[in-house]
Design a protein around this motif. Structure first.
Motif, PDB file in Angstrom:
ATOM      1  N   ARG A 183       0.696  -1.214   0.019  1.00  0.00           N
ATOM      2  CA  ARG A 183      -0.096   0.031   0.107  1.00  0.00           C
ATOM      3  C   ARG A 183       1.016   1.307   0.175  1.00  0.00           C
ATOM      4  N   ILE A 184       2.128   1.013  -0.041  1.00  0.00           N
ATOM      5  CA  ILE A 184       2.939   2.346  -0.443  1.00  0.00           C
ATOM      6  C   ILE A 184       3.073   3.001  -1.699  1.00  0.00           C
ATOM      7  N   VAL A 185       2.462   4.039  -1.723  1.00  0.00           N
ATOM      8  CA  VAL A 185       2.295   5.016  -2.878  1.00  0.00           C
ATOM      9  C   VAL A 185       3.055   6.398  -2.842  1.00  0.00           C
ATOM     10  N   TYR A 186       3.408   6.792  -3.790  1.00  0.00           N
ATOM     11  CA  TYR A 186       4.045   8.167  -3.921  1.00  0.00           C
ATOM     12  C   TYR A 186       3.172   9.350  -4.344  1.00  0.00           C
ATOM     13  N   ARG A 187       3.403  10.590  -3.975  1.00  0.00           N
ATOM     14  CA  ARG A 187       2.742  11.825  -4.175  1.00  0.00           C
ATOM     15  C   ARG A 187       3.655  12.720  -4.855  1.00  0.00           C
ATOM     16  N   LEU A 188       3.371  13.879  -5.129  1.00  0.00           N
ATOM     17  CA  LEU A 188       3.920  14.874  -5.680  1.00  0.00           C
ATOM     18  C   LEU A 188       3.487  16.268  -4.908  1.00  0.00           C
ATOM     19  N   ILE A 189       4.683  16.976  -4.403  1.00  0.00           N
ATOM     20  CA  ILE A 189       4.355  18.291  -3.644  1.00  0.00           C
ATOM     21  C   ILE A 189       5.433  19.123  -4.058  1.00  0.00           C
ATOM     22  N   ASN A 190       4.864  20.554  -3.776  1.00  0.00           N
ATOM     23  CA  ASN A 190       5.887  21.347  -4.093  1.00  0.00           C
ATOM     24  C   ASN A 190       7.032  21.473  -2.906  1.00  0.00           C
ATOM     25  N   THR A 211      16.022   0.994   2.721  1.00  0.00           N
ATOM     26  CA  THR A 211      16.499   2.427   2.305  1.00  0.00           C
ATOM     27  C   THR A 211      15.437   3.145   1.437  1.00  0.00           C
ATOM     28  N   GLN A 212      15.525   4.408   1.232  1.00  0.00           N
ATOM     29  CA  GLN A 212      14.848   5.277   0.503  1.00  0.00           C
ATOM     30  C   GLN A 212      14.665   4.700  -1.072  1.00  0.00           C
ATOM     31  N   GLU A 213      15.637   4.123  -1.722  1.00  0.00           N
ATOM     32  CA  GLU A 213      15.675   3.634  -3.060  1.00  0.00           C
ATOM     33  C   GLU A 213      14.685   2.557  -3.138  1.00  0.00           C
ATOM     34  N   GLU A 214      14.653   1.382  -2.054  1.00  0.00           N
ATOM     35  CA  GLU A 214      13.781   0.248  -2.042  1.00  0.00           C
ATOM     36  C   GLU A 214      12.267   0.946  -1.843  1.00  0.00           C
ATOM     37  N   LEU A 215      12.237   1.978  -1.049  1.00  0.00           N
ATOM     38  CA  LEU A 215      10.840   2.599  -0.513  1.00  0.00           C
ATOM     39  C   LEU A 215      10.339   2.927  -1.924  1.00  0.00           C
ATOM     40  N   LEU A 216      10.952   3.806  -2.768  1.00  0.00           N
ATOM     41  CA  LEU A 216      10.776   4.413  -4.130  1.00  0.00           C
ATOM     42  C   LEU A 216      10.453   2.936  -4.891  1.00  0.00           C
ATOM     43  N   ALA A 217      10.956   2.189  -4.970  1.00  0.00           N
ATOM     44  CA  ALA A 217      10.762   0.810  -6.026  1.00  0.00           C
ATOM     45  C   ALA A 217       9.468   0.291  -5.505  1.00  0.00           C
ATOM     46  N   PHE A 218       9.095   0.175  -4.327  1.00  0.00           N
ATOM     47  CA  PHE A 218       7.716  -0.393  -3.943  1.00  0.00           C
ATOM     48  C   PHE A 218       6.568   0.825  -4.646  1.00  0.00           C
ATOM     49  N   ALA A 219       6.767   2.195  -4.342  1.00  0.00           N
ATOM     50  CA  ALA A 219       5.833   2.962  -4.748  1.00  0.00           C
ATOM     51  C   ALA A 219       5.759   3.191  -6.347  1.00  0.00           C
ATOM     52  N   LYS A 220       6.795   2.826  -7.006  1.00  0.00           N
ATOM     53  CA  LYS A 220       6.451   2.851  -8.494  1.00  0.00           C
ATOM     54  C   LYS A 220       5.526   1.545  -8.943  1.00  0.00           C
ATOM     55  N   ASP A 221       5.848   0.489  -8.221  1.00  0.00           N
ATOM     56  CA  ASP A 221       4.965  -0.750  -8.461  1.00  0.00           C
ATOM     57  C   ASP A 221       3.460  -0.381  -8.181  1.00  0.00           C
ATOM     58  N   ASN A 222       3.357  -0.232  -6.899  1.00  0.00           N
ATOM     59  CA  ASN A 222       1.969   0.336  -6.303  1.00  0.00           C
ATOM     60  C   ASN A 222       1.262   1.174  -6.956  1.00  0.00           C
ATOM     61  N   LEU A 225       4.783  10.540 -13.258  1.00  0.00           N
ATOM     62  CA  LEU A 225       5.799   9.815 -12.893  1.00  0.00           C
ATOM     63  C   LEU A 225       5.540   8.441 -13.533  1.00  0.00           C
ATOM     64  N   TYR A 226       4.332   8.124 -13.903  1.00  0.00           N
ATOM     65  CA  TYR A 226       3.933   6.681 -14.300  1.00  0.00           C
ATOM     66  C   TYR A 226       4.910   6.343 -15.675  1.00  0.00           C
ATOM     67  N   GLU A 227       5.545   5.227 -15.604  1.00  0.00           N
ATOM     68  CA  GLU A 227       6.285   4.866 -16.970  1.00  0.00           C
ATOM     69  C   GLU A 227       5.551   4.937 -18.149  1.00  0.00           C
ATOM     70  N   GLY A 228       5.994   5.532 -19.247  1.00  0.00           N
ATOM     71  CA  GLY A 228       5.463   5.513 -20.393  1.00  0.00           C
ATOM     72  C   GLY A 228       4.093   6.164 -20.611  1.00  0.00           C
ATOM     73  N   VAL A 229       3.316   6.637 -19.807  1.00  0.00           N
ATOM     74  CA  VAL A 229       2.124   7.303 -19.949  1.00  0.00           C
ATOM     75  C   VAL A 229       2.229   8.537 -20.639  1.00  0.00           C
ATOM     76  N   ILE A 230       3.004   9.498 -20.229  1.00  0.00           N
ATOM     77  CA  ILE A 230       3.291  10.796 -21.116  1.00  0.00           C
ATOM     78  C   ILE A 230       3.647  10.567 -22.519  1.00  0.00           C
ATOM     79  N   LYS A 231       4.678   9.622 -22.442  1.00  0.00           N
ATOM     80  CA  LYS A 231       5.046   9.157 -23.815  1.00  0.00           C
ATOM     81  C   LYS A 231       4.332   8.769 -24.716  1.00  0.00           C
TER      82      LYS A 231
END
Length: 338
Positions: A134-141, A189-200, A254-260
């Motif tokens: 259930r780990i997700v990411y969000r964008l903020i200023n 680590t933060q990098e591992e956190l990001l990896a889970f958020a990228k998947d979820n 940030l989703y892979e391939g969406v904007i492309k």
């Protein structure tokens, strides 16, 4: 004569406006002040729930450095519980859209539906296997949230920051902000956190890109207020990028391939205009002289006049370039080339 009739109409209108203002002023005098409203609300909720509960009025920190008043209701021995914002209910009370007693019951309903965080639930937060899906990411200023970023894990992204939450299925507008202490407990680590958020995140909150015209038509059909002006065919095509819940959907860039993929669909580079934390507006990048500066001014104006402070994302304009397959910062909030 016509002059006399016109003056009479003007006087009638003046008397009506003055009378209405006096009526409204007298009505408001009978209403509780905001402070009295909050104190009475705390006492009434406490009385309804009983001695096993405590209530208090607290300042809740919001994104972008703001605060909002909220009623904290906590059962004795419970670590965490929902907080109910009071300003909205005071507005309903003043406008007579909701009587005081109904507001009390509504706050209690929200509290009961929101649930209390028991010792068992709190322990599950310490268990990485229990929350990793259930780990997700969000964008903020990044600038307006610099204080917040000092005690949470984040990654810089252009002039923004990628932050992380534990998604709450019962309250998609909320969630639990992941702080630095969580990483130590989980041993990641933060990098591992990001990896889970990228998947979820793409899995839990799928992308939606729709023409602005289509969305405005739906809003006008649903609410019928005349507030949503639908552009005529042939106007500049604009598209709304958000997610399936419509909450924190700006992170879809940030989703892979969406904007492309969307850029290839339009056969054009794209301009990305931050509408709020919840969505971006997309349009073809036609590379006209001064276009980015003009759009930057429009974004800044809308942010200043129409966006709630806690929903603000950025005053910048971004461009996606197909050749490099990258999103770049085009302007800052002064319209200068980056």
């Amino acid at each position: 004569n016509r002059f006399t009739i016109r003056k009479l109409k003007e006087r009638v209108k003046t008397v009506y406006l003055l009378g209405y203002a006096v009526f409204w002023c007298r009505l408001m005098e009978k209403k509780l002040s905001y402070k009295a409203f909050c104190n009475d609300m705390l006492a009434e909720v406490k009385r309804e729930l009983g001695e096993a509960y405590s209530t208090e009025l607290a300042k809740m920190p919001q994104l972008n450095g703001g605060f909002r008043d909220g009623i904290v209701i906590r059962k004795n021995g419970i670590k965490m519980s929902p907080t109910v914002v009071t300003e909205t209910y005071y507005d309903l009370y003043r406008s007579e859209e909701m009587p005081f007693d109904n507001i009390v019951w509504e706050i209690m309903r929200i509290y009961r539906n929101g649930g209390e965080m028991t010792e068992e639930a709190a322990a599950r937060l310490d268990c990485f296997d229990c929350v990793k899906g259930r780990i997700v990411y969000r964008l903020i200023n990044r600038t307006t949230n610099s204080r917040l970023l000092s005690y949470i894990p984040f990654f810089e992204y252009l002039d923004l920051a990628i932050v992380f939450y534990i998604r709450d299925e019962t309250n998609l507008s909320g969630g639990i902000l992941i702080r630095n202490g969580f990483l130590a407990k989980w041993g990641i680590t933060q990098e591992e956190l990001l990896a889970f958020a990228k998947d979820n995140t793409p899995r839990l909150e799928s992308t939606q890109i729709r023409p602005l015209q289509e969305v405005l038509k739906e809003l006008e059909a649903q609410f019928g207020t005349g507030e949503y002006v639908v552009p005529k065919d042939g106007d500049v095509p604009l598209y709304i990028l958000t997610n399936s819940s419509g909450l924190y959907g700006a992170a879809c860039i940030l989703y892979e391939g969406v904007i492309k993929a969307f850029s290839e669909q339009l056969d054009s580079d794209l301009l990305l205009l931050p509408s709020s934390l919840h969505e971006f507006l997309l349009l073809r990048h036609e590379q006209r002289d001064g276009e980015s500066k003009r759009l930057g001014g429009l974004v800044e104006y809308v942010n200043a006049t129409s966006v709630q402070p806690e929903d603000f994302l950025s005053n910048s304009v971004y461009v996606y370039r197909r050749q490099s397959d990258r999103i770049e910062l085009v302007t800052d909030n002064h319209g200068l080339l980056s």
